[in-house]
Write a protein that holds these residues in place. Structure first.
Motif, PDB file in Angstrom:
ATOM      1  N   ALA A   1       1.078  -0.796  -0.429  1.00 16.68           N
ATOM      2  CA  ALA A   1       0.047   0.427  -0.180  1.00 16.68           C
ATOM      3  C   ALA A   1       0.878   1.048   0.002  1.00 16.68           C
ATOM      4  O   ALA A   1       0.394   2.118   0.084  1.00 16.68           O
ATOM      5  N   GLY A   2       2.291   0.968  -0.665  1.00 17.59           N
ATOM      6  CA  GLY A   2       2.665   2.629  -0.503  1.00 17.59           C
ATOM      7  C   GLY A   2       3.420   3.046   1.308  1.00 17.59           C
ATOM      8  O   GLY A   2       3.873   3.867   1.232  1.00 17.59           O
ATOM      9  N   LEU A   3       3.222   1.748   2.321  1.00 17.89           N
ATOM     10  CA  LEU A   3       3.749   2.293   4.033  1.00 17.89           C
ATOM     11  C   LEU A   3       5.089   1.718   4.104  1.00 17.89           C
ATOM     12  O   LEU A   3       4.739   1.827   5.762  1.00 17.89           O
ATOM     13  N   GLY A   4       5.647   1.032   3.793  1.00 19.15           N
ATOM     14  CA  GLY A   4       6.712   0.037   4.221  1.00 19.15           C
ATOM     15  C   GLY A   4       6.274  -1.414   5.190  1.00 19.15           C
ATOM     16  O   GLY A   4       7.128  -1.848   5.852  1.00 19.15           O
ATOM     17  N   SER A   5       5.522  -2.204   4.256  1.00 21.79           N
ATOM     18  CA  SER A   5       4.850  -2.588   5.458  1.00 21.79           C
ATOM     19  C   SER A   5       6.332  -4.342   5.585  1.00 21.79           C
ATOM     20  O   SER A   5       6.625  -4.639   6.585  1.00 21.79           O
ATOM     21  N   GLY A   6       6.296  -4.643   4.330  1.00 20.23           N
ATOM     22  CA  GLY A   6       7.379  -5.532   3.921  1.00 20.23           C
ATOM     23  C   GLY A   6       8.462  -5.038   4.962  1.00 20.23           C
ATOM     24  O   GLY A   6       8.672  -6.086   4.735  1.00 20.23           O
ATOM     25  N   THR A   7       9.131  -3.732   4.556  1.00 22.59           N
ATOM     26  CA  THR A   7      10.988  -4.011   5.566  1.00 22.59           C
ATOM     27  C   THR A   7      10.595  -3.937   6.811  1.00 22.59           C
ATOM     28  O   THR A   7      10.837  -4.343   7.594  1.00 22.59           O
ATOM     29  N   GLN A   8       9.458  -3.132   7.827  1.00 25.04           N
ATOM     30  CA  GLN A   8       8.873  -2.554   8.689  1.00 25.04           C
ATOM     31  C   GLN A   8       8.654  -4.772   9.205  1.00 25.04           C
ATOM     32  O   GLN A   8       9.211  -4.376  10.091  1.00 25.04           O
ATOM     33  N   LEU A   9       8.245  -5.545   8.654  1.00 21.14           N
ATOM     34  CA  LEU A   9       8.101  -6.585   8.918  1.00 21.14           C
ATOM     35  C   LEU A   9       9.112  -7.239   9.571  1.00 21.14           C
ATOM     36  O   LEU A   9       9.285  -8.087  10.610  1.00 21.14           O
TER      37      LEU A   9
ATOM     38  N   LEU B   1      21.471  -4.427  18.031  1.00 15.33           N
ATOM     39  CA  LEU B   1      20.936  -4.703  17.229  1.00 15.33           C
ATOM     40  C   LEU B   1      21.204  -3.839  15.560  1.00 15.33           C
ATOM     41  O   LEU B   1      22.900  -3.599  15.718  1.00 15.33           O
ATOM     42  N   ALA B   2      21.342  -4.215  14.694  1.00 18.75           N
ATOM     43  CA  ALA B   2      21.769  -3.811  13.075  1.00 18.75           C
ATOM     44  C   ALA B   2      21.131  -3.967  11.839  1.00 18.75           C
ATOM     45  O   ALA B   2      21.133  -4.719  11.146  1.00 18.75           O
ATOM     46  N   PRO B   3      19.939  -3.063  11.823  1.00 18.40           N
ATOM     47  CA  PRO B   3      19.030  -2.374  10.638  1.00 18.40           C
ATOM     48  C   PRO B   3      19.507  -3.053  10.160  1.00 18.40           C
ATOM     49  O   PRO B   3      19.544  -3.971   8.819  1.00 18.40           O
ATOM     50  N   ASP B   4      21.079  -1.897   9.463  1.00 18.12           N
ATOM     51  CA  ASP B   4      21.429  -2.151   8.081  1.00 18.12           C
ATOM     52  C   ASP B   4      22.057  -3.182   7.360  1.00 18.12           C
ATOM     53  O   ASP B   4      21.224  -4.234   6.197  1.00 18.12           O
ATOM     54  N   GLN B   5      21.874  -3.675   8.249  1.00 16.71           N
ATOM     55  CA  GLN B   5      23.280  -5.673   8.120  1.00 16.71           C
ATOM     56  C   GLN B   5      22.058  -6.044   7.864  1.00 16.71           C
ATOM     57  O   GLN B   5      21.954  -6.682   6.987  1.00 16.71           O
ATOM     58  N   ASP B   6      20.892  -6.410   8.351  1.00 18.28           N
ATOM     59  CA  ASP B   6      19.744  -7.328   8.660  1.00 18.28           C
ATOM     60  C   ASP B   6      18.562  -6.996   7.013  1.00 18.28           C
ATOM     61  O   ASP B   6      18.242  -7.574   5.934  1.00 18.28           O
ATOM     62  N   ALA B   7      19.267  -5.846   6.704  1.00 14.57           N
ATOM     63  CA  ALA B   7      17.704  -5.154   5.708  1.00 14.57           C
ATOM     64  C   ALA B   7      18.496  -5.997   4.159  1.00 14.57           C
ATOM     65  O   ALA B   7      17.759  -6.752   3.909  1.00 14.57           O
ATOM     66  N   ALA B   8      19.781  -5.594   4.197  1.00 16.61           N
ATOM     67  CA  ALA B   8      20.231  -6.674   3.228  1.00 16.61           C
ATOM     68  C   ALA B   8      20.679  -8.161   3.107  1.00 16.61           C
ATOM     69  O   ALA B   8      19.735  -8.651   2.737  1.00 16.61           O
TER      70      ALA B   8
ATOM     71  N   GLY C   1      17.156   3.231   1.679  1.00 13.45           N
ATOM     72  CA  GLY C   1      17.522   3.327   3.038  1.00 13.45           C
ATOM     73  C   GLY C   1      16.566   3.420   4.320  1.00 13.45           C
ATOM     74  O   GLY C   1      16.589   4.241   5.284  1.00 13.45           O
ATOM     75  N   LEU C   2      14.821   4.124   3.548  1.00 11.28           N
ATOM     76  CA  LEU C   2      13.932   4.324   4.587  1.00 11.28           C
ATOM     77  C   LEU C   2      13.586   3.615   5.269  1.00 11.28           C
ATOM     78  O   LEU C   2      13.378   3.996   6.892  1.00 11.28           O
ATOM     79  N   GLY C   3      13.885   2.182   5.572  1.00 10.98           N
ATOM     80  CA  GLY C   3      13.284   1.451   6.435  1.00 10.98           C
ATOM     81  C   GLY C   3      13.687   1.427   7.324  1.00 10.98           C
ATOM     82  O   GLY C   3      13.378   1.011   8.367  1.00 10.98           O
ATOM     83  N   THR C   4      15.751   1.520   7.510  1.00 10.44           N
ATOM     84  CA  THR C   4      16.057   1.137   8.216  1.00 10.44           C
ATOM     85  C   THR C   4      16.806   2.834   8.854  1.00 10.44           C
ATOM     86  O   THR C   4      16.798   2.281  10.087  1.00 10.44           O
TER      87      THR C   4
END
Length: 330
Positions: free
Chosen positions: A90-98, A114-121, A130-133
């Motif tokens: 829906a454009g709200l970043g649901s997949g990344t935030q989950l 915590l390591a959000p950048d590493q985990d995002a990749a 890079g907005l999700g992280t």
């Protein structure tokens, strides 16, 4: 301290526009976005005798949990519950935030940093933005600098708080979903080159209009900058999504809002969620009421949201029963 249950609440985000989708200025994509207080994704993770995942998007969540377990070298089983979830695509970043909420919960449960950048990749998120992280570690309005020549996550280059009195009017069309998956990859591949002059203008708008407008609490300046960014980016993506807005009903509602005092209308990511800004809660509620009276809210979900000036909220119950809470980037 050993945690029994870890609960993570991750915010929705609006993608307010790319800086340079084609990379003509040296770095590709880049973007400006805003964290929202609602909707949000809230999950809970605890150790268990066998794996179980309950709640919306359970299949996807189970894959993220298994990926993180293997990456962290863990051998145990876990019970994962998804208590609330944003609308998907829906454009709200649901997949990344989950995905990142699960990563944060498992790391906290097992005492890892915590390591959000590493985990995002690791979880296949943040390939373009890079907005999700950025909204895991903090809130407000954030700008990422896009992808350069090196295979690194887009860096966060600016963050400012969103004024407490301003409101966001979300215009959502539950009948549609935005372009995603292979269709999204195909759409990006088919798009024409993004004009270097438009990329330069967007960078100017972000740096010299939108961010100073935030800093001075000038909604007219901020809104005008976002609206122009949205016009340029929306026109570029129009051939892939059927127009500047992917939903005609969202487009009609947002156009009316702009004509009646709202600022900075646009569409988040591929939509179909549209947005507009108002100077106060009373002003936002009045606009929504008028929109409904005009018959322009039929079949749409309209809500008034606040900006969120903090990142994920993590709370845990220790083995001795003491509850501990943390907000990142407050």
């Amino acid at each position: 301290m050993i945690e029994d249950v870890v609960i993570v609440s991750a915010p929705a985000r609006l993608h307010l526009g790319f800086l340079d989708p084609g990379g003509s200025l040296g770095r590709r994509f880049g973007g400006i976005g805003l964290a929202l207080d609602a909707p949000s994704t809230t999950i809970a993770v605890q150790r268990a005798s066998r794996d179980s995942v309950a709640g919306p998007h359970a299949e996807r969540a189970a894959r993220h949990l298994d990926t993180m377990r293997r990456a962290l070298g863990l051998r145990g089983a876990y019970a994962l519950t998804i208590d609330t979830a944003m609308p998907a695509h829906a454009g709200l970043g649901s997949g990344t935030q989950l995905a990142l909420a699960i990563a944060c919960a498992l790391r906290r449960l097992e005492g890892c940093d915590l390591a959000p950048d590493q985990d995002a990749a690791l979880l296949g998120r943040g390939n373009r933005s890079g907005l999700g992280t950025a909204f895991i570690t903090g809130g407000g309005v954030a700008v990422d600098g896009g992808r350069g020549d090196r295979d690194l996550p887009p860096p966060l280059i600016a963050r400012l708080p969103f004024p407490d009195d301003w409101r966001v009017i979300l215009v959502m069309d539950p009948r549609q979903t935005g372009v995603h998956g292979q269709d999204e990859l195909d759409a990006f591949a088919a798009l024409p080159p993004f004009a270097e002059s438009d990329a330069a203008r967007i960078c100017q708008l972000v740096l010299l209009r939108a961010l100073p407008g935030l800093g001075e609490h000038d909604l007219d300046a901020f809104g005008a900058a976002i609206a122009e960014i949205q016009e340029k980016v929306g026109a570029h993506f129009a051939t892939a999504q059927g127009g500047v807005f992917s939903s005609d009903t969202v487009a009609a509602a947002c156009t009316w809002l702009a004509a009646n005092g709202a600022r900075g209308i646009g569409q988040s990511s591929w939509g179909p969620t549209g947005f507009a800004f108002a100077p106060s809660n009373d002003a936002a509620e009045a606009l929504v009421a008028q929109l409904s009276s005009q018959g322009l809210a039929e079949a749409l979900e309209i809500r008034v949201a606040r900006g969120r000036n903090r990142g994920v909220e993590i709370s845990s119950t220790a083995a001795l029963g003491r509850r501990v809470g943390t907000s990142l980037g407050r």
